[in-house]
Design a protein around this motif. Structure first.
Motif, mmCIF file in Angstrom:
data_model
loop_
_atom_site.group_PDB
_atom_site.id
_atom_site.type_symbol
_atom_site.label_atom_id
_atom_site.label_comp_id
_atom_site.label_asym_id
_atom_site.label_seq_id
_atom_site.Cartn_x
_atom_site.Cartn_y
_atom_site.Cartn_z
ATOM 1 N N TRP A 40 0.918 -1.168 0.097
ATOM 2 C CA TRP A 40 -0.114 -0.010 0.008
ATOM 3 C C TRP A 40 0.851 1.373 0.103
ATOM 4 C CZ3 TRP A 40 -1.956 2.828 4.802
ATOM 5 C CH2 TRP A 40 -2.745 3.711 4.325
ATOM 6 N N GLN A 41 2.023 1.309 0.629
ATOM 7 C CA GLN A 41 2.832 2.328 0.876
ATOM 8 C C GLN A 41 3.487 2.593 -0.316
ATOM 9 O OE1 GLN A 41 2.920 4.863 3.376
ATOM 10 N NE2 GLN A 41 1.209 3.728 4.259
ATOM 11 N N TYR B 78 1.134 2.460 -3.839
ATOM 12 C CA TYR B 78 -0.036 3.164 -3.925
ATOM 13 C C TYR B 78 0.063 4.550 -3.043
ATOM 14 C CZ TYR B 78 -2.110 -0.706 -6.172
ATOM 15 O OH TYR B 78 -2.594 -1.523 -7.022
ATOM 16 N N GLY B 79 1.288 4.710 -2.545
ATOM 17 C CA GLY B 79 1.611 6.032 -1.779
ATOM 18 C C GLY B 79 0.858 6.174 -0.416
ATOM 19 N N LYS C 24 -2.214 5.946 0.204
ATOM 20 C CA LYS C 24 -3.412 6.821 -0.219
ATOM 21 C C LYS C 24 -4.767 6.090 0.026
ATOM 22 C CE LYS C 24 -1.387 9.537 -4.034
ATOM 23 N NZ LYS C 24 -1.433 9.964 -5.419
ATOM 24 N N ARG C 25 -5.743 6.658 0.814
ATOM 25 C CA ARG C 25 -6.762 5.893 1.426
ATOM 26 C C ARG C 25 -7.812 5.612 0.158
ATOM 27 N NH1 ARG C 25 -6.761 5.493 6.853
ATOM 28 N NH2 ARG C 25 -8.967 4.679 6.735
ATOM 29 N N ASP C 26 -7.850 6.198 -1.095
ATOM 30 C CA ASP C 26 -8.474 6.156 -2.176
ATOM 31 C C ASP C 26 -8.302 4.766 -3.021
ATOM 32 O OD1 ASP C 26 -6.263 6.849 -3.398
ATOM 33 O OD2 ASP C 26 -7.265 8.353 -4.464
ATOM 34 N N VAL C 27 -7.300 4.037 -2.068
ATOM 35 C CA VAL C 27 -7.245 2.950 -3.104
ATOM 36 C C VAL C 27 -8.148 1.574 -2.913
ATOM 37 C CG1 VAL C 27 -5.987 1.759 -1.156
ATOM 38 C CG2 VAL C 27 -5.049 1.210 -3.192
ATOM 39 N N GLN D 104 -10.050 0.467 -6.281
ATOM 40 C CA GLN D 104 -9.169 0.323 -7.410
ATOM 41 C C GLN D 104 -9.159 -1.166 -7.960
ATOM 42 O OE1 GLN D 104 -5.601 2.768 -7.624
ATOM 43 N NE2 GLN D 104 -6.460 4.349 -6.341
#
Length: 885
Positions: free
Chosen positions: A232-233, A236-237, A239-242, A245
């Motif tokens: 996740w880090q 996807y940086g 970001k909680r909008d993952v 996706q």
């Protein structure tokens, strides 16, 4: 009441300690008041002032004595004595910086090693798993004669889940690799396939998002995936909008539904980034005879491990009757989940902890010996203090305080060193190894480790206080005063010190023997015959998307074109490939077979299978013992053929020529496969296990989209690895090359080699320090003995003794200590080597050359250490010695 009184008087005690002048002034004023009142009363009775004062002093029993009693009642003397003892202890250590530095550093070294290794033991074996109620979690396996802990098949899992009465829940998992579609092209990634209730069985939950729904692992459900916190880090940086996706794994879109916690790890699947719901879609998932999954279950409350094992064993027997073709000889096995996760690291850690403990023992013995020497040199001080009224308890209190100061100083340094050592050792663990041991992440000082260090410190304080304290009890005051100005034979020290040296030498011998056996074992492991030429051999894994290369024709076309392009690179002599893993990586998938022409009653012969290219063996440099290699024409259009290794021939064709014989799978009717070749044993699996029977099948008759590539170069050329990766990507950007390295590096960095190497290095380091401390201890005993026998040596030389006689006198004393120490150490070494025989490869626990060599090294080092004081004794001037006495 006593406890309440103690708490009530604490403020008075502290006030007495830190405001001594005020308290003494108050005592003087109080006693003066009582004295004056008594004098006034006696004068009123008719006594003169002088007589009245004398009578008052007699009545009080002496003012100084009464003041001491008051101080004792207030705790002033106890606290004052403690402060005085601390000051005196620090002053004594500062006056002997050599002794203090030696004692602190020696003890700190032992503490550092013991605490650092205990931290690893704590993380792996003591610290609870990061799951809810981990003691109720078990690994679930099938079993057979070849594999006591075997994988599950998916249909068997469904039956076990339905029929068992002992599990609150039962789920499955499988470590796997995914091809992740990214804008930069396909990228390989570690992942895991799990059943929908996997996290709930463990007692874990996503840090945000949701877990898999019940039934989300069914083939009809949409594909869903959970991300590891690291994925996740990094991908996807954070970001909680993952959530929501879509990520494409192996060509199939998966919706991201949640993110796992940062601290979540599950060692059996390594550093998995993507956790997908397991859909039974792969060919292996649909066959009861294909075993590729692992189970994890949570026991029902009140169900014991034995009861659970009995229940699944009964289920396995029931399935064997229902499905004799696929489940013959298939049993059941359970293992605590902690054992599954820790794996084979337990014996290594226990050996290292034992080695560190022995090193600490030598350190404590050395420091105890130093303290005994120091107490001998303080005999006059002790006698004088006893003569002027000091009690034995008061003297022992002083030695206890000195031990506390010494041990606390050493413990502080030891903890600092242990924290540094933990970081150093963890930094030496490769990323792949750390992925299989995630419980070591974040290793450091915690409550249990600090408590362990505190227990060791307390033990050291007791030992260091007991030795001088025992000496006090046996000290004759008149002898102590008489010996104040001249030396003595020091017979007490020689007797006690010699026993300590024997203990040190015996302990050093145990560590040296263990290190010698482990080093020899490592050497033999790294030089074991792997059955092929490892030099100038490069290896690389590659993963091709199943959507494009999952069928025979495209897979064969890819393999042919790949081999052609790689062989055309400068410096490349030949290229081969294999499915199911390159050599030394693991024994791979297994297959069942029967020998045609022999009676068969449904039994399963289970052997590892390797699907290899026609030039696999020539690229490896393996030996063809009989028959032929595979050819490019051995494909589906030709009869099925196979090559076997020596172990296969020895087990299934003893005394026969296997070439030309036929074997078959267990289908009905059987599909015959002719054995066309016999090759020497190739170490396909780990270095430290017996080579099993292996069956080799032509890749063109059993294709796969995951390949292990092997390239023979004209010279050692790891610089070719980038060119290999570029060639693969140029052929098809969707193919991902993984983990290129030389075969020598693969052998040296294999898990078996790493575990043997780490244990050999660390135990050797402990043994080296133990050898140094043991030799120094012996030197100290002999040197002190010589210094206390100056008069005796002077008399001998004055009467005509030659220097060689003095050498013989001193070295004889040392020799007997060496003989006793090494003899005891040899006996203990045999016992210790027997306990660690599971870590030895190609070496017996009673390996005579190794034990003889380390005994000789220890004996020579000890004799050299004894030669120095012997030489000093032989050079004594008898006139000076007698005059000094």
């Amino acid at each position: 009441m006593k406890l309440l009184h103690w708490f009530y008087t604490v403020p008075l005690r502290l006030r007495s300690l830190f405001r001594r002048e005020v308290v003494d002034r108050e005592l003087d004023e109080e006693f003066q008041f009582h004295l004056e009142r008594h004098i006034e009363a006696q004068i009123a009775r008719g006594l003169s002032p002088g007589e009245a004062r004398r009578d008052a002093l007699i009545a009080l029993g002496g003012v100084p004595q009464r003041k001491e009693e008051c101080r004792d009642m207030r705790g002033l003397n106890t606290l004052e004595n403690l402060r005085s003892d601390l000051q005196f202890a620090v002053r004594q250590l500062r006056r002997s910086p050599g002794f203090a530095a030696t004692a602190v550093l020696v003890l700190a070294a032992g503490m550092c090693a013991s605490v650092a290794i205990f931290a690893f033991v704590d993380a792996a074996l003591i610290k609870p798993l990061p799951f809810r109620d981990p003691a109720r979690l078990v690994g679930v396996f099938e079993s057979n004669r070849s594999f006591p802990l075997s994988n599950l098949s998916y249909p068997d899992y469904l039956d076990w889940k339905r029929l068992n009465t002992v599990f609150r829940s039962l789920d499955i998992y499988q470590g796997t690799g995914f091809m992740v579609t990214t804008p930069a092209g396909a990228q390989p990634s570690h992942g895991a396939r799990v059943s929908a209730g996997f996290l709930r069985t463990l007692g874990a939950a996503p840090v945000f998002g949701r877990d898999f729904y019940e039934g989300e692992d069914q083939p009809s459900a949409a594909h869903a995936v959970l991300l590891s916190y690291a994925a996740w880090q990094q991908r996807y940086g954070g970001k909680r909008d993952v959530l929501g996706q879509v990520v494409t794994l192996d060509g199939a879109p998966h919706a991201i539904v949640g993110v796992l916690p940062r601290e979540f790890h599950f060692a059996p699947v390594g550093s998995a980034e993507f956790w997908t719901a397991l859909h039974a879609e792969r060919p292996c998932d649909l066959r009861r005879s294909c075993h590729g999954l692992y189970g994890v279950a949570r026991l029902n409350d009140g169900v014991s491990f034995a009861a659970a094992l009995a229940n699944v064993t009964a289920i396995a027997q029931q399935l064997e009757k229902l499905y004799p073709g696929s489940n013959r000889d298939q049993g059941a096995a359970l293992s605590p989940l902690n054992e599954v996760i820790v794996g084979n690291i337990r014996p290594v850690l226990m050996v290292l902890l034992s080695g560190a403990g022995l090193l600490l023992l030598i350190a404590i013995v050395n420091v105890a010996a130093l303290l005994l020497v120091r107490s001998e040199s303080r005999r006059r001080e002790i006698a004088v203090r006893t003569a002027i009224g000091a009690s034995s308890g008061r003297l022992i209190s002083q030695f206890v305080t000195e031990a506390v100061v010494l041990v606390l100083s050493a413990s502080t340094l030891g903890l600092i060193g242990a924290n540094w050592a933990m970081r150093l050792l963890t930094s030496l663990i490769s990323a792949d190894m750390m992925a299989r041991m995630p419980y070591l992440q974040g290793l450091g000082l915690n409550f249990r480790v600090v408590a362990f260090a505190a227990i060791l410190s307390l033990l050291a304080i007791v030992i260091f206080s007991f030795a001088p304290g025992l000496r006090i009890q046996s000290l004759d005051m008149r002898d102590g005063l008489a010996e104040g100005s001249r030396g003595s034979a020091g017979t007490v020290w020689r007797r006690v010190g010699s026993k300590l040296v024997v203990l040190e030498l015996a302990t050093a011998m145990v560590l040296l023997a263990g290190a010698g056996l482990l080093v020899k074992s490592l050497y033999l492991l790294l030089h074991v015959d792997v059955g092929f030429q490892a030099n100038t051999l490069l290896t690389m894994d590659l993963a091709a998307p199943a959507s494009r290369y999952g069928k025979d024709e495209p897979a064969i076309a890819l393999a042919r074109e790949l081999a052609h392009r790689i062989e055309s690179l400068p410096g490349v002599q030949s290229a081969g490939y294999v499915a199911n893993g390159v050599p030394v990586s693991g024994n791979g998938n297994t297959t069942w077979f029967r020998v045609l022409g022999r009676p068969w009653h449904g039994e399963h012969n289970d052997v590892p299978e390797r699907d290899v290219s026609s030039n696999y063996f020539t690229t490896l440099g393996a030996k063809l013992l009989r028959g032929r290699y595979f050819s490019e024409t051995d494909d589906h259009s030709r009869p099925r053929v196979a090559i076997i290794n020596q172990a296969f021939a020895a087990k299934y064709f003893p005394g026969e020529d296997p070439v030309g014989k036929q074997i078959a799978d267990l289908s009905t009717p059987p599909k015959p496969t002719e054995i066309v070749g016999l090759v020497g044993d190739i170490r396909e699996g780990p270095l430290d296990i017996v080579i099993p029977p292996v069956l080799y099948i032509p890749f063109f008759q059993s294709t796969d989209n995951y390949l292990g590539l092997m390239v023979r170069t004209a010279q050692p050329a790891p610089s070719l690895l980038p060119a290999l990766a570029a060639t693969i990507r140029k052929l098809d950007p969707a193919i991902a090359p993984v983990g290129g390295m030389t075969m020598i590096d693969r052998i040296n960095d294999s898990p078996a080699a790493y575990l043997h190497r780490s244990s050999a290095w660390l135990v050797s380091a402990f043994a080296g320090v133990a050898l140094l401390l043991g030799v120094v201890g012996l030197y100290g005993v002999i040197a002190y003995s010589v210094s206390r026998r100056n008069r005796e040596i002077g008399v001998r030389m004055a009467l005509g003794a030659q220097p060689r006689a003095i050498y013989r006198l001193i070295l004889k004393e040392a020799w007997w200590l060496i003989v006793f120490g090494i003899s005891a150490g040899l006996a203990l070494s045999l016992a210790a080597a027997t306990l660690m025989r599971g870590l030895l490869f190609g070496v017996r626990s009673w390996d005579v050359p190794t034990l003889g060599a380390v005994a000789a090294v220890l004996a020579v080092a000890a004799l050299l250490a004894s030669f120095i004081p012997a030489r000093r004794a032989a050079s004594v001037n008898p006139v000076e010695a007698l005059r000094a006495e």
